[in-house]
Design an enzyme around this catalytic site. Sequence first.
Site, PDB file in Angstrom:
ATOM      1  NE  ARG A  75      -3.689  -0.632   2.448  1.00 37.33           N
ATOM      2  CZ  ARG A  75      -3.833  -1.121   3.687  1.00 37.33           C
ATOM      3  NH1 ARG A  75      -3.522  -0.380   4.725  1.00 37.33           N
ATOM      4  NH2 ARG A  75      -4.290  -2.334   3.885  1.00 37.33           N
ATOM      5  NE  ARG A  96      -7.284   5.489   2.925  1.00 38.30           N
ATOM      6  CZ  ARG A  96      -8.176   4.896   3.726  1.00 38.30           C
ATOM      7  NH1 ARG A  96      -9.326   5.493   3.997  1.00 38.30           N
ATOM      8  NH2 ARG A  96      -7.919   3.711   4.251  1.00 38.30           N
ATOM      9  NE  ARG A  98     -10.583   8.058  -2.442  1.00 41.61           N
ATOM     10  CZ  ARG A  98     -10.754   7.020  -1.637  1.00 41.61           C
ATOM     11  NH1 ARG A  98      -9.694   6.371  -1.171  1.00 41.61           N
ATOM     12  NH2 ARG A  98     -11.965   6.619  -1.285  1.00 41.61           N
ATOM     13  CG  ASP A 140      -9.802  -2.768  -4.361  1.00 43.36           C
ATOM     14  OD1 ASP A 140      -9.428  -2.100  -3.375  1.00 43.36           O
ATOM     15  OD2 ASP A 140     -10.618  -3.708  -4.281  1.00 43.36           O
ATOM     16  CE1 TYR A 151     -13.400  -7.052   1.822  1.00 47.86           C
ATOM     17  CE2 TYR A 151     -11.839  -8.685   0.996  1.00 47.86           C
ATOM     18  CZ  TYR A 151     -12.125  -7.583   1.787  1.00 47.86           C
ATOM     19  OH  TYR A 151     -11.123  -7.013   2.547  1.00 47.86           O
TER      20      TYR A 151
END
Length: 366
Positions: A28, A32, A41, A78, A154
């Site tokens: 990652r 962010r 973003r 992703d 998921y």
Amino acid sequence: MFPELKNDRFLRALLKEPVDTTPVWMMRQAGRYLPEYRTSRATAGDFLSLCKNQDFACEVTLQPLERYELDAAILFSDILTIPDAMGLGLYFETGEGPKFKHTVRSKADVDALPIATTTDLDYVMRAVTTIRKALNGKVPLIGFSGSPWTLATYMVEGGSSKDFRHIKAMMYQTPDVLHALLNKLALSVIDYLNGQIKAGAQAVQIFDTWGGALSGPMYQRFSLMYMKQIMDGLIREHEGKKIPVIMFTKNGGQWLENMAAAGPDALGLDWTTDIAEARARVGESVALQGNIDPCVLYADKDVIEREVALVLEGFGHGSGHVFNLGHGIHQYVNPDHPKFLIDAVHELGRQYHEPAFDDLDSLNEL
């Protein structure tokens, strides 16, 4: 088609070939915690728009490489692109993570699912090629996918879960239905990763984020078996170059020997597994990637350097170690702190590699 690679120590380490120092990248690493990522973003509009636009995906993939002396780039995407391509309707809610408009709870649901192909995920392939060209040979590009078990969690739960009650109920009550789903996902992952390799990825990683939620026997039957199916179906050499494969099961340190036997070139370790013990257990069969606690990056420079030294000492001498976090970097980390870690790995790592190389040109002459 692509420029010659200038820094190959990451690929060499995965293949247990000599390197001048321990290579490092961070899971990652485009995320962010970087203000430039947050700007990109916001410009893109939302997370999925960022992923599905090859120019944005390239922009954010390269952002950490402009700040830090990393030894690899990882595709910005992703893990849930495959179930999205199967028609489940992926979306993200602020503060709640990924969700699906449709869940998979029955045999009829599984039977109705298509196998995802690279045609369905062409935007990812375009991003891989765009990024590889933009890197201009600076470092290798890593492609990735979620594991079948992790993707299935998921899809069955409809999003993130703390107890996995729906998928575990399926696992125990209707295992044949879950096996059918996992097989479709394994076939999709094989095609997806091979497509990334053909598009320009020079190594690939399988993220088995939720494998550690299983008991030992169930891990073998419902997670590892399908990752081995993927290993057996992957392109392992492309255009004359070996394509290393990394398998990472979070909270899976108790199964390292079984994971190594499934055929990866390297195993990712989270921070709960001692790297010295891991190396003693797997021997020379695979390289190891990891495994400092991501929360170390909240500490100051001296502490970060001390913890880096402990991980390097734990692995010890010789090639076969790629330094990484034990999981993804946290969004609230000070963006100055990863540099402390990366510089410490490169500086302190040299003492563990023999013979010593003056520079990377020496490596490329081997």
